[in-house]
Design a protein around this motif. Structure first.
Motif, mmCIF file in Angstrom:
data_model
loop_
_atom_site.group_PDB
_atom_site.id
_atom_site.type_symbol
_atom_site.label_atom_id
_atom_site.label_comp_id
_atom_site.label_asym_id
_atom_site.label_seq_id
_atom_site.Cartn_x
_atom_site.Cartn_y
_atom_site.Cartn_z
ATOM 1 N N VAL A 46 12.385 11.826 -1.359
ATOM 2 C CA VAL A 46 12.636 10.498 -0.805
ATOM 3 C C VAL A 46 11.315 9.914 -0.310
ATOM 4 O O VAL A 46 10.611 10.542 0.494
ATOM 5 C CB VAL A 46 13.648 10.552 0.352
ATOM 6 N N HIS A 47 10.986 8.732 -0.787
ATOM 7 C CA HIS A 47 9.763 8.036 -0.393
ATOM 8 C C HIS A 47 10.132 6.718 0.274
ATOM 9 O O HIS A 47 11.257 6.242 0.167
ATOM 10 C CB HIS A 47 8.879 7.783 -1.614
ATOM 11 N N TRP A 48 9.148 6.096 0.930
ATOM 12 C CA TRP A 48 9.399 4.884 1.706
ATOM 13 C C TRP A 48 8.287 3.871 1.490
ATOM 14 O O TRP A 48 7.101 4.185 1.614
ATOM 15 C CB TRP A 48 9.507 5.251 3.185
ATOM 16 N N GLY A 49 8.683 2.632 1.171
ATOM 17 C CA GLY A 49 7.733 1.534 1.036
ATOM 18 C C GLY A 49 8.321 0.255 1.596
ATOM 19 O O GLY A 49 9.541 0.041 1.539
ATOM 20 N N ASN A 50 7.465 -0.614 2.158
ATOM 21 C CA ASN A 50 7.889 -1.881 2.757
ATOM 22 C C ASN A 50 7.365 -3.073 1.975
ATOM 23 O O ASN A 50 6.320 -3.002 1.322
ATOM 24 C CB ASN A 50 7.367 -1.995 4.196
ATOM 25 N N ARG A 51 8.059 -4.183 2.133
ATOM 26 C CA ARG A 51 7.623 -5.435 1.524
ATOM 27 C C ARG A 51 6.460 -6.057 2.279
ATOM 28 O O ARG A 51 5.562 -6.648 1.666
ATOM 29 C CB ARG A 51 8.786 -6.434 1.502
ATOM 30 N N ASN A 52 6.457 -5.957 3.616
ATOM 31 C CA ASN A 52 5.545 -6.773 4.421
ATOM 32 C C ASN A 52 4.647 -6.005 5.381
ATOM 33 O O ASN A 52 3.885 -6.630 6.115
ATOM 34 C CB ASN A 52 6.364 -7.789 5.230
ATOM 35 N N TRP A 53 4.743 -4.684 5.424
ATOM 36 C CA TRP A 53 3.872 -3.914 6.306
ATOM 37 C C TRP A 53 3.795 -2.476 5.805
ATOM 38 O O TRP A 53 4.614 -2.044 5.002
ATOM 39 C CB TRP A 53 4.364 -3.957 7.758
ATOM 40 N N ALA A 54 2.799 -1.769 6.329
ATOM 41 C CA ALA A 54 2.592 -0.388 5.910
ATOM 42 C C ALA A 54 3.780 0.498 6.305
ATOM 43 O O ALA A 54 4.365 0.288 7.381
ATOM 44 C CB ALA A 54 1.306 0.145 6.532
ATOM 45 N N PRO A 55 4.119 1.461 5.445
ATOM 46 C CA PRO A 55 3.566 1.724 4.117
ATOM 47 C C PRO A 55 4.023 0.672 3.105
ATOM 48 O O PRO A 55 5.224 0.441 2.944
ATOM 49 C CB PRO A 55 4.135 3.105 3.770
ATOM 50 N N TYR A 56 3.053 0.051 2.441
ATOM 51 C CA TYR A 56 3.366 -1.028 1.511
ATOM 52 C C TYR A 56 3.987 -0.489 0.219
ATOM 53 O O TYR A 56 3.644 0.598 -0.258
ATOM 54 C CB TYR A 56 2.097 -1.813 1.177
#
Length: 379
Positions: free
Chosen positions: A88-98
């Protein structure tokens, strides 16, 4: 990285990407974060500082990132306990982690079939297609860097999955129990969600569902009806309820969904309602829109009126929600393997589509390519 066997419960998928909005984690992050959110709109920095006052009230920290970390932990624990070997990984639209950075790392780690979980449960441009546009932007960047592109799919809308609905039912029952006994049975349920422009609501969901609120309003009403019915069964009291809206941020001349929660509290008080429970069905966790617009602004309005209010809990990292995500992963993987499945859903609308069709939740202006749908340039 070894190939994911087709016999695996999650095969052919070899990773899950939690895709969220992101938020500042300190005062110095607030304006840069808002610049990311509003990029291309030409909003002056001074105006962004004014908009960011909600964040500054909470030390410049949005709780959304910590809430996503909690959800990541819950997902990993649930997967491990149930034998689902899926990173499972995590990324954001508007802030880190991008998002782009996370997707790049996933590709470099060898992931080739990625399933995406967006932290938005309902159909709308901002709640679905915009995430898909961000995915397309990230894939375009990786393509320009010469990386091998993965196949990216998105999990269906989960607004009516039991693992999303049942924790909210518990939250309403607990909020009612916290009200003074003399007003409890007469309490009104105000189901709240993010207001969006009426034009965006009308074109939410597949083309055949467009018009008069589209899928966005229909889905929220269906969930509210299910929760109200479950609360009635649990408490033995049939309480009135209404879908209301919050967190409007657009220009005053553009019509947005109404009524606003504060206006609704005034109207209910004037009508003699003895108490209100605010039920934030439109939000996965207690992020800024919940902490400020409900716990701060709406609660202040209720205190001004002398109206007893309580706010029920969001789903957050509830183990039942993590189990629901696992259930939908296994369900979608089976579909990809050509197996027949019976999707799990409550209410009258049934399970949402697996693949967003052409014309689903279109942008109001400046249409962009969107991944993980029937119109994806990266199919």
């Amino acid at each position: 990285m070894p190939d994911v066997l087709e016999s695996s419960p999650s095969g052919p998928y070899d990773a899950l990407l939690l895709l969220s909005f992101g938020g500042p984690e300190g005062p110095e992050d607030v304006v840069p974060f808002l610049e990311n959110v509003t990029r291309g709109r030409g909003i002056p920095k001074e105006r962004l500082k004014e908009v960011g006052r909600h964040y500054f009230l909470f030390g410049g920290v949005s709780p959304i990132n910590d809430q996503n970390r909690a959800l990541l932990s819950a997902l990993r624990a649930d997967f491990a306990e149930n034998g689902l070997d899926l990173p499972v990984h995590w990324g954001n639209r508007n802030w880190a982690p991008y998002l782009t950075d996370t997707l790049r790392e996933m590709v470099q780690d060898g992931h080739r079939r990625i399933l995406v979980l967006a932290t938005s449960a309902y159909a709308s441009y901002s709640g679905c297609r915009q995430y898909r546009e961000n995915l397309a932007d990230a894939l375009a960047t990786l393509e320009a860097e010469g990386l091998e592109l993965p196949r990216v799919d998105k999990l269906r809308h989960y607004f009516n999955h039991p693992g999303f609905v049942e924790p909210m039912v518990d939250g309403v029952v607990e909020a009612l129990a916290d009200l003074p006994e003399e007003v409890r049975d007469g309490a009104h349920l105000a189901f709240t969600t993010h207001s969006i422009p009426t034009a965006a609501a009308d074109t939410s969901g597949p083309v055949e569902e467009h018009g008069d609120g589209g899928s966005y309003v229909k889905q929220h009403l269906d969930v509210a009806r299910v929760i109200a019915g479950a609360v009635r069964e649990r408490t033995g009291v049939d309480r009135p309820w209404q879908l209301v809206y919050q967190s409007r941020s657009g220009a005053p001349h553009i019509p947005w969904l109404e009524p606003d929660i504060c206006d609704h509290l005034e109207e209910r008080h004037a009508a003699g309602v003895p108490a209100v429970v605010m039920v934030p069905i439109g939000f996965v966790s207690d992020h800024m829109e919940v902490l400020y617009d409900l716990d701060t602004e709406a609660r202040a309005k209720a205190e001004e009126l002398g109206l007893p209010v309580r706010r029920s809990a969001t789903v957050g990292a509830d183990p039942r929600f993590a189990a629901a995500i696992r259930d939908m992963i296994v369900e979608r993987a089976a579909v990809e393997r050509g197996q027949r499945v019976t999707p799990c859903a409550l209410g009258a609308l049934g399970a949402s589509h697996d693949v967003c069709p052409v014309g689903c939740c279109p942008a109001a202006r400046d249409p962009k390519p969107a991944a993980a749908g029937a119109d994806s340039p990266y199919a």
